[in-house]
Design a protein around this motif. Structure first.
Motif, short mmCIF file in Angstrom:
data_model
loop_
_atom_site.label_atom_id
_atom_site.label_comp_id
_atom_site.label_asym_id
_atom_site.label_seq_id
_atom_site.Cartn_x
_atom_site.Cartn_y
_atom_site.Cartn_z
N ARG A 56 0.81 -1.23 0.00
CA ARG A 56 0.00 0.00 0.00
C ARG A 56 0.84 1.27 0.00
O ARG A 56 0.31 2.36 -0.14
CB ARG A 56 -0.92 0.04 1.23
CG ARG A 56 -2.09 -0.91 1.12
CD ARG A 56 -3.18 -0.52 2.09
NE ARG A 56 -3.77 0.74 1.72
CZ ARG A 56 -3.87 1.80 2.53
NH1 ARG A 56 -3.38 1.77 3.75
NH2 ARG A 56 -4.44 2.91 2.11
N ARG A 89 2.16 2.53 2.56
CA ARG A 89 1.67 3.24 3.74
C ARG A 89 2.84 3.56 4.65
O ARG A 89 3.63 2.67 4.99
CB ARG A 89 0.65 2.37 4.47
CG ARG A 89 -0.06 3.08 5.62
CD ARG A 89 -1.11 2.14 6.22
NE ARG A 89 -1.82 2.74 7.33
CZ ARG A 89 -2.97 3.39 7.22
NH1 ARG A 89 -3.53 3.54 6.05
NH2 ARG A 89 -3.56 3.89 8.29
N SER A 119 -7.42 -1.46 6.29
CA SER A 119 -7.23 -0.19 5.58
C SER A 119 -8.03 -0.22 4.28
O SER A 119 -8.38 -1.29 3.79
CB SER A 119 -5.76 0.02 5.23
OG SER A 119 -5.00 0.15 6.40
N HIS A 179 -1.54 4.24 -0.70
CA HIS A 179 -1.65 5.33 0.26
C HIS A 179 -1.83 6.68 -0.46
O HIS A 179 -1.07 7.01 -1.38
CB HIS A 179 -0.40 5.38 1.15
CG HIS A 179 -0.45 6.50 2.14
ND1 HIS A 179 -1.30 6.47 3.22
CD2 HIS A 179 0.21 7.68 2.19
CE1 HIS A 179 -1.14 7.58 3.91
NE2 HIS A 179 -0.24 8.33 3.31
#
Length: 193
Positions: free
Chosen positions: A45, A47, A133, A138
């Motif tokens: 992701r 993130r 999530s 992200h």
């Protein structure tokens, strides 16, 4: 139990990453107790490590294993009224039970019981919370429909469960680790605290 749910459970239990529908948006997750899967998920992701990940549960009993306590007023005013549903409740965690990446190296985690039968069945059968999530890179657009999922993200995960997100809005997030409680994000559920 349908084949998609069975496959998702098997993959999650083997340390895989799965995309799934919830009541609010499509999520992406893995088991909370598999640190290598968690690292892989954050990498996929893109993130940042310091950003905690929300966690999806099948009910308050599952939360109790990961927090020092669920305050009585949180149970009465929030959990009893709004779970299952579009409310993420941030609580102080048992640091030894929740991996540091999930906590964003902090002391709290946001827990949510989604109002979606498919993901509820997956969580219940996996037996531990799963990270939840939104299923995007992200900073990119949150996917509320299957067709909105990024094909590049799909290529990086182990399985995608088809389905629909009824609300098509992110959850409301309330930090109950502080007094007074603080609304961190006003989402699909309108809550006055």
């Amino acid at each position: 139990m349908n084949k998609q749910i069975e496959e998702a459970i098997k993959i999650l239990n083997q340390g895989g990453i799965v995309i799934f529908p919830t009541d609010t948006a499509f999520g992406i997750g893995c088991r909370i107790d598999n640190e290598s899967a968690i690292k892989k998920l954050f990498k996929i992701r893109k993130r940042p490590d310091f950003m905690a990940s929300p966690v999806l549960v099948d009910g308050r009993e599952m939360v109790k294993d990961y927090v020092s306590e669920i305050p009585k007023d949180v149970e009465e005013k929030l959990i009893n009224r709004f779970w299952p549903g579009a409310l993420t409740i941030v609580l102080l965690t048992r640091i030894a039970k929740v991996p540091e990446l999930v906590r964003g190296y902090g002391t709290t985690v946001g827990f949510r019981m989604p109002d979606n039968q498919t993901i509820q069945e997956v969580i219940k059968n996996v037996g531990v919370p799963i990270l939840g999530s939104s299923a995007n890179f992200h900073g990119e657009k949150t996917p509320f429909e299957l067709k909105e999922l990024d094909n590049e993200l799909i290529k990086l995960v182990d399985y995608v469960i088809n389905g629909e997100c009824r609300l098509k809005k992110p959850s409301t997030v309330i930090d109950c680790s502080v007094t007074p409680w603080k609304i961190l994000r006003q989402g699909a559920l309108k809550v006055n605290i």
